[in-house]
Write an enzyme that holds these catalytic residues in place. Structure first.
Site, mmCIF file in Angstrom:
data_model
loop_
_atom_site.group_PDB
_atom_site.id
_atom_site.type_symbol
_atom_site.label_atom_id
_atom_site.label_comp_id
_atom_site.label_asym_id
_atom_site.label_seq_id
_atom_site.Cartn_x
_atom_site.Cartn_y
_atom_site.Cartn_z
ATOM 1 N N HIS A 49 3.096 7.099 6.030
ATOM 2 C CA HIS A 49 3.268 5.691 6.386
ATOM 3 C C HIS A 49 3.150 4.775 5.169
ATOM 4 C CE1 HIS A 49 -1.010 6.831 6.951
ATOM 5 N NE2 HIS A 49 -1.267 5.657 6.387
ATOM 6 N N GLU A 75 -5.247 6.478 11.719
ATOM 7 C CA GLU A 75 -5.541 5.137 11.198
ATOM 8 C C GLU A 75 -5.302 4.123 12.306
ATOM 9 O OE1 GLU A 75 -3.908 4.241 7.327
ATOM 10 O OE2 GLU A 75 -3.230 2.254 7.971
ATOM 11 N N HIS A 125 1.945 7.104 1.862
ATOM 12 C CA HIS A 125 0.848 8.083 1.821
ATOM 13 C C HIS A 125 0.558 8.620 3.216
ATOM 14 C CE1 HIS A 125 -1.297 4.552 3.315
ATOM 15 N NE2 HIS A 125 -2.291 5.359 3.687
ATOM 16 N N HIS A 175 -2.987 10.862 5.470
ATOM 17 C CA HIS A 175 -4.378 11.334 5.366
ATOM 18 C C HIS A 175 -4.786 12.123 6.600
ATOM 19 C CE1 HIS A 175 -4.592 7.487 7.425
ATOM 20 N NE2 HIS A 175 -4.201 6.886 6.311
ATOM 21 N N ARG A 197 0.919 -1.139 0.000
ATOM 22 C CA ARG A 197 0.000 0.000 0.000
ATOM 23 C C ARG A 197 0.946 1.173 0.000
ATOM 24 N NH1 ARG A 197 -2.295 4.254 -0.343
ATOM 25 N NH2 ARG A 197 -4.186 4.901 0.757
ATOM 26 N N GLU A 256 -10.615 5.754 1.707
ATOM 27 C CA GLU A 256 -9.284 5.286 1.339
ATOM 28 C C GLU A 256 -8.905 5.794 -0.057
ATOM 29 O OE1 GLU A 256 -6.623 4.098 3.453
ATOM 30 O OE2 GLU A 256 -6.308 2.987 1.593
HETATM 31 MN MN MN Z 1 -3.238 4.987 5.587
#
Ligand code: MN
Ligand code: MN
Length: 421
Positions: free
Chosen positions: A178, A139, A133, A135, A130, A201
Site C-alpha cells: 500500500h 493497518e 510498502h 508489513h 509514505r 513503523e
Molecule cells: Mn503501512
C-alpha cells in the site's frame, strides 16, 4: 502548609471538601475509623490525609504536568494498589522528521502493558508520500486532519485507490502492499493502529530497500528492463519523501486499467460522518467493526463524543484489551483490576489510554468542551458489557441481596446499554 497551588487545585475540583476542611481532624478520624475494615480504614485515612499537612509537597513540582493530570497525581480515595501502566502520550515520543513529513509511535516499548496494539501518528505534506510498502500487521487508520490518497493491492492483482478526509478511516490487511500520499491544500495527519504491541513503523518492508538489497542483474532479469534503469533506483530508504500532487482520482483509476483491475473490496470508510450507533443527551458513539465494514477483521473501534459532564458508562470488553486515542477535550478514567486494585488517570488531546482485557472502566468528561476519543479493540467485533444492563437483568431480590437496592430504586437504573450517559 499546602502550597497555594495544591490548595487552589483541591478547592476547584472538590468544592465539597471545603466543608470537610471545617471538621477537626480528630472528629473526622473518629467518625471515619469506627467499625471499618482495614481497607476502608486506609481509604478514610487517605481522605483525611488529603486535607491536612500530609499532602503538602514542599519540593519540586512540574506544574503544567500536574495541572493536566490532577487525578493521576492525587488519586480519588477509591483508588488502591497498582494497576499496569494505563497512560502515555504521543507528545513524549521523538518525531522522525524527513523532508515531506514526520512519524512517531507509541508501542509496547513505551507502554509495556499494551501487548495487543501499537499506535503511530504521522504527517505528510501536500504531495508527499509514505513510500510503497507492506508489513506483518493489519493497518487501521483514522484521518485527524486534511486529505490523503491511499492505494492497496489485493494478492489477486486488483487495486483499490481512494481519497480520504478528516474523520475517515482505512484498513490495509497484513502483507497487502500500500501507499499514502498527502493531498491539497495542506496534506494530512493521521493515526495508525496495529493489532501487534511490538509493531514498529521503522520495521516495514519498503520497496526502495528491497530493490537496494537485490542484485541489479536479478532485478533487470525479473522486470525485463536494462541495468541502466536499475542504476537509477534509490540506494537508501525513501520512507517519507516529497512528491507532486497526483492526478484526479478518476484519472488515476482509469490510467491503471479502470474497472477491470478494480478491487471488489472497499478499504475506506466514512466513520465521523456516519449516523451515530447510539446517542443520548450525554453524547454519541459511532462503532465500526466487521459487521458494517467487512475488511475490518482485526480492529474494532468506537468514536466517542462526550458532552461536558457526560460519561462513557461503566463497562468492560469480554475478549480484548482496549487502546484509546484522545482527539479533543479532557477526561478521566478509572480502571478496576483484581485483587483490590484501581487506578484513575487523566487524559488530554494526543494522549493514549490502555485497558486490560475484561478490566471494568468508565470515562468521564472532566472539561468544559466535548471530549472526543477512539476506543480501539484488537478484535473483529466491538463487544462490551454494560454494568447497568446487567444489574437490570437479574431478579430484584438478587440485586437487593448484593447492593441493598430495592426494586423501586432498581427501576431507575437504565435497562438498556446506553454507552454514553
Ligand atoms: Mn503501512
Ligand atoms: Mn471501553
Amino acid at each position: 502548609m499546602m502550597s497555594d497551588h495544591t490548595k487552589e487545585r483541591s478547592m476547584m475540583e472538590h468544592p465539597s471538601r471545603r466543608s470537610f476542611l471545617g471538621m477537626s481532624s480528630v472528629a473526622l478520624a473518629t467518625a471515619a475509623l469506627v467499625g471499618l475494615t482495614a481497607n476502608a480504614q486506609e481509604k478514610a485515612s487517605t481522605q483525611k490525609a488529603e486535607h491536612d499537612h500530609s499532602s503538602s509537597d514542599p519540593g519540586q513540582e512540574n506544574k503544567p504536568l500536574l495541572a493536566e493530570n490532577p487525578n493521576s497525581n492525587n488519586p480519588p480515595p477509591t483508588d488502591h494498589g497498582d494497576v499496569v501502566p494505563l497512560w502515555y502520550s504521543f507528545d513524549l515520543v521523538k518525531k522522525r522528521v524527513e523532508e515531506g513529513g514526520w512519524t512517531h509511535e507509541v508501542t509496547q516499548r513505551e507502554l509495556p502493558s499494551s501487548k495487543d496494539i501499537a499506535g503511530v501518528n504521522m504527517r505528510l505534506t501536500a504531495g508527499s508520500y509514505r513510500e510503497m510498502h507492506w508489513h506483518t500487521a493489519d493497518e487501521w487508520a483514522y484521518v485527524l486532519y486534511g486529505n490523503a490518497r491511499v492505494t492497496v493491492m489485493n494478492p489477486d492483482g486488483t487495486m483499490f485507490i481512494g481519497d480520504v478526509s478528516e474523520g475517515d478511516l482505512w484498513i490495509f490487511p497484513a502483507g497487502f502492499p500500500h501507499s499514502i500520499q498527502g493531498l491539497a491544500p495542506d496534506g494530512t495527519e493521521f493515526l495508525l493502529v496495529f493489532p501487534q504491541g511490538m509493531f514498529s513503523e521503522d520495521g516495514t518492508m519498503l520497496l526502495s530497500e528491497w530493490m537496494a538489497h537485490t542484485p541489479p542483474e536479478v532485478l533487470a532479469k525479473n522486470m525485463g528492463v536494462d541495468q541502466n534503469t536499475i542504476a537509477q533506483f534509490p540506494t537508501e530508504a525513501l520512507y517519507i519523501f516529497p512528491g507532486d500532487l497526483p492526478n484526479s482520482l478518476q484519472q488515476d483509476k482509469a490510467e491503471i486499467g479502470g474497472e477491470q483491475v478494480a478491487s471488489k473490496y472497499q478499504y475506506t470508510f466514512h466513520m465521523k460522518s456516519m449516523e451515530p450507533t447510539r446517542s443520548s443527551t450525554g453524547g454519541e458513539v459511532r462503532i465500526v467493526d466487521s459487521s458494517n465494514f467487512p475488511v475490518s477483521k482485526h480492529i474494532a473501534a468506537g468514536l466517542v463524543t462526550l458532552k461536558p459532564g457526560g460519561l462513557r458508562e461503566l463497562h468492560w470488553h469480554p475478549h480484548s484489551s482496549e487502546w484509546q486515542f484522545y482527539i479533543a477535550g479532557k477526561g478521566r478514567m478509572t480502571v478496576f483490576f483484581p485483587v483490590d486494585n484501581a487506578r484513575t488517570v487523566d487524559f488530554n488531546a494526543n494522549d493514549i489510554g490502555y485497558v486490560p482485557s475484561n478490566a471494568p472502566h468508565y470515562i468521564e468528561n472532566t472539561g468544559d468542551t466535548d471530549l472526543v476519543f477512539l476506543e480501539t479493540l484488537a478484535s473483529d467485533q466491538f463487544l462490551d458489557v454494560s454494568l447497568n444492563q446487567w444489574l437490570r437483568r437479574v431478579p430484584s431480590e438478587m440485586l437487593k441481596a448484593h447492593l441493598k437496592i430495592d426494586r423501586a430504586t432498581a427501576m431507575k437504573i437504565p435497562a438498556d446499554k446506553l454507552i454514553v450517559i
